[in-house]
Design an enzyme around this catalytic site. Structure first.
Site, PDB file in Angstrom:
ATOM      1  N   CYS A   1       0.848  -1.204   0.000  1.00 36.50           N
ATOM      2  CA  CYS A   1       0.000   0.000   0.000  1.00 36.50           C
ATOM      3  C   CYS A   1       0.884   1.255   0.000  1.00 36.50           C
ATOM      4  O   CYS A   1       1.613   1.473  -0.953  1.00 36.50           O
ATOM      5  CB  CYS A   1      -1.009  -0.029   1.146  1.00 36.50           C
ATOM      6  SG  CYS A   1      -2.345   1.156   0.898  1.00 36.50           S
TER       7      CYS A   1
ATOM      8  N   HIS B   1      -3.896  -4.841  -0.277  1.00 36.29           N
ATOM      9  CA  HIS B   1      -3.481  -5.387   1.016  1.00 36.29           C
ATOM     10  C   HIS B   1      -3.502  -6.908   0.963  1.00 36.29           C
ATOM     11  O   HIS B   1      -4.554  -7.509   1.156  1.00 36.29           O
ATOM     12  CB  HIS B   1      -4.418  -4.879   2.117  1.00 36.29           C
ATOM     13  CG  HIS B   1      -4.208  -3.439   2.421  1.00 36.29           C
ATOM     14  ND1 HIS B   1      -3.275  -2.996   3.330  1.00 36.29           N
ATOM     15  CD2 HIS B   1      -4.777  -2.325   1.920  1.00 36.29           C
ATOM     16  CE1 HIS B   1      -3.287  -1.676   3.381  1.00 36.29           C
ATOM     17  NE2 HIS B   1      -4.189  -1.238   2.532  1.00 36.29           N
TER      18      HIS B   1
ATOM     19  N   GLU C   1      -2.492  -8.865   3.138  1.00 27.95           N
ATOM     20  CA  GLU C   1      -2.856  -9.374   4.470  1.00 27.95           C
ATOM     21  C   GLU C   1      -4.358  -9.301   4.713  1.00 27.95           C
ATOM     22  O   GLU C   1      -4.854  -9.795   5.720  1.00 27.95           O
ATOM     23  CB  GLU C   1      -2.079  -8.600   5.547  1.00 27.95           C
ATOM     24  CG  GLU C   1      -2.558  -7.191   5.853  1.00 27.95           C
ATOM     25  CD  GLU C   1      -2.113  -6.112   4.850  1.00 27.95           C
ATOM     26  OE1 GLU C   1      -1.667  -6.471   3.745  1.00 27.95           O
ATOM     27  OE2 GLU C   1      -2.242  -4.921   5.180  1.00 27.95           O
TER      28      GLU C   1
END
Lengths: 211, 252
Positions: free
Chosen positions: A85, A191, A193
């Protein structure tokens, strides 16, 4: 193998830590650190980041010796690097958000406001978008498929000078850079994650990647 | 192309979910972490926790739930309810929340939205707007679960908080909440058309067509629902398939 997540006060690093640990499945030790020496010693380096470009760059610059440690480990020693990001955006030459600010200048390009001509498109881009891979067969993206969905939240985007550095895009009123990379450098606008299995798969590939 | 989002919302009180969730394979009906995991596996696009814990002392149970959820669910998590101070936001984000939804504090003091967005970034600040229709085409903000009128126009307020840095608006129709009659479409659309940030439609879902209407007619880009998923009436997969069939871009 040791993976260092650089902690420079830019938001929540817990998710990145947990996701990398889950993707590593005991093959790597993941540490969150603000210590330049720990970054130097790591085998792989992850630079996360949320919020504004300038604030993140300022946070990174505020850690004495951190940018130098990153340059030594990543540019000189060629350790695999992943920016996430705003961490990806910091790899650019400059960022134009609340003024013009210098980035790390690792991949030539600019970070500019996302302003699609289609005004029905919301800003920030928030949600799941499907990846269009520019280079099939990049080894850091070994298990990432064309059309895989990843989770995006951003109002600025990376415009690379050289098209070969753009590894994937998504469509948002035109192509928007989703993954950039060259040599041992990789950066993702989304993202991983937060991208469920697609994200974990990408992180696992990054951990196995030997550029 | 960006896909429309389906967001199940869980009400959490003292660390336990309160509205019964009726999954077939659920072991502990009150465990928010287990429910979050099942929604994650079912392909929910995001997850929302609404904390309705009354006492301040028990608020810490929420941080624990958020931390446990973030350890096992790699999907975006929004947490709302009782977020009043910068410190509350920091604790939730550190526990593992990706976005924090602010309601009463934003109404009482809109500058709090700016303060929060400057500190943590607009992308993690969702402002939750609870509104009731008070006259034709006039919607007023209510606080305290819809009990307290404020005299504030919902559309003007939406514009204001978007300018102050809210990254997203969660628009709940208090007239429709729990009625299963569908979202208040004119309210949702009036707000969605007044701002450029994404809008989540909320309050009143009873059928899968209501989800379609929230996006197609309400101009939201995400739909939030609680009971239709919790009580097993529909699965996330069925909701997405129905929305895709209606022509909406969905991640399936």
């Amino acid at each position: 193998m040791q993976v260092a997540i650089v902690d420079y006060g830019a938001g929540n690093l817990r998710s990145a830590e947990k996701a990398l640990a889950a993707a590593a499945k005991d093959s790597a030790r993941v540490i969150v650190t603000a210590d330049p020496d720990a970054v130097r010693k790591a085998d792989r380096i992850v630079l996360p980041g949320v919020g504004a470009f300038a604030a993140c760059k300022h946070g990174l610059d505020s850690l004495p010796g951190m940018v130098e440690a990153l340059e030594e480990a990543v540019l000189k020693q060629g350790k695999p690097f992943l920016g996430i990001c705003v961490g990806m955006q910091l790899m650019a030459s400059v960022g134009v958000e609340f003024g013009t600010h210098k980035g790390l200048d690792w991949i030539k390009g600019k970070v500019v406001v996302l302003d699609p001509a289609d005004k029905s498109l919301r800003i920030p881009q928030m949600g799941w978008n499907d990846l269009k891979l520019a280079h099939v067969g990049h080894r850091a993206l070994a298990a990432t498929r064309n059309g895989d969905h990843a989770y995006f939240v951003h109002s600025f985007h990376f415009v690379a000078d050289r098209s070969q550095d753009v590894l994937a895009t998504v469509e948002y009123g035109g192509p928007v850079t989703a993954i950039i990379g060259r040599d041992n450098l990789l950066g993702v606008q989304f993202h991983p994650e937060k991208s469920q299995q697609v994200g974990l798969t990408l992180l696992a590939s990054f951990l196995k990647w030997n550029p | 192309m960006l896909k429309m989002r389906v967001i199940p919302c869980l009400d959490v009180k003292d660390g336990r979910t309160v509205k019964g969730v009726n999954f077939v394979n659920l072991v502990d009906a009150g465990d928010p972490v287990e429910q979050a995991t099942l929604y994650d596996e079912a392909g929910a696009d995001e997850l929302c926790f609404l904390d309705i814990t009354a006492s301040h002392e028990n608020r810490d149970t929420l941080y624990d739930v958020v931390a446990k959820t973030a350890s096992v669910c790699f999907m975006p998590l929004t947490v709302g309810g009782g977020v009043r101070r910068i410190e509350d936001i920091r604790k939730l984000l550190l526990a593992g929340a990706d976005k924090v939804s602010i309601n009463t504090a934003a109404v009482k003091e809109p500058a709090f939205v700016r303060q929060a967005a400057e500190k943590f970034g607009a992308q993690c600040i969702t402002v939750s707007i609870d509104a009731k229709q008070v006259a034709p085409e006039r919607y007023e903000i209510f606080t305290h679960g819809g009990r307290n009128p404020t005299g504030i126009d919902a559309v003007a307020f939406a514009r204001q908080v978007a300018e102050l840095g809210a990254g997203e608006l969660l628009v709940t129709s208090m007239d429709r909440d729990g009625t299963k009659q569908g979202y208040n479409i004119p309210l949702t659309r009036a707000i969605a058309d007044a701002v450029r940030v994404p809008v989540i439609a909320s309050g009143g879902v009873g059928t899968l067509d209501h989800l379609v209407e929230g996006i197609r007619d309400g101009h939201a880009t995400a739909v939030l629902a609680a009971s239709i998923f919790h009580f097993g009436e529909f699965t996330i997969g069925q909701a997405k398939a129905h929305m895709a069939k209606a022509g909406l871009p969905m991640r399936q």
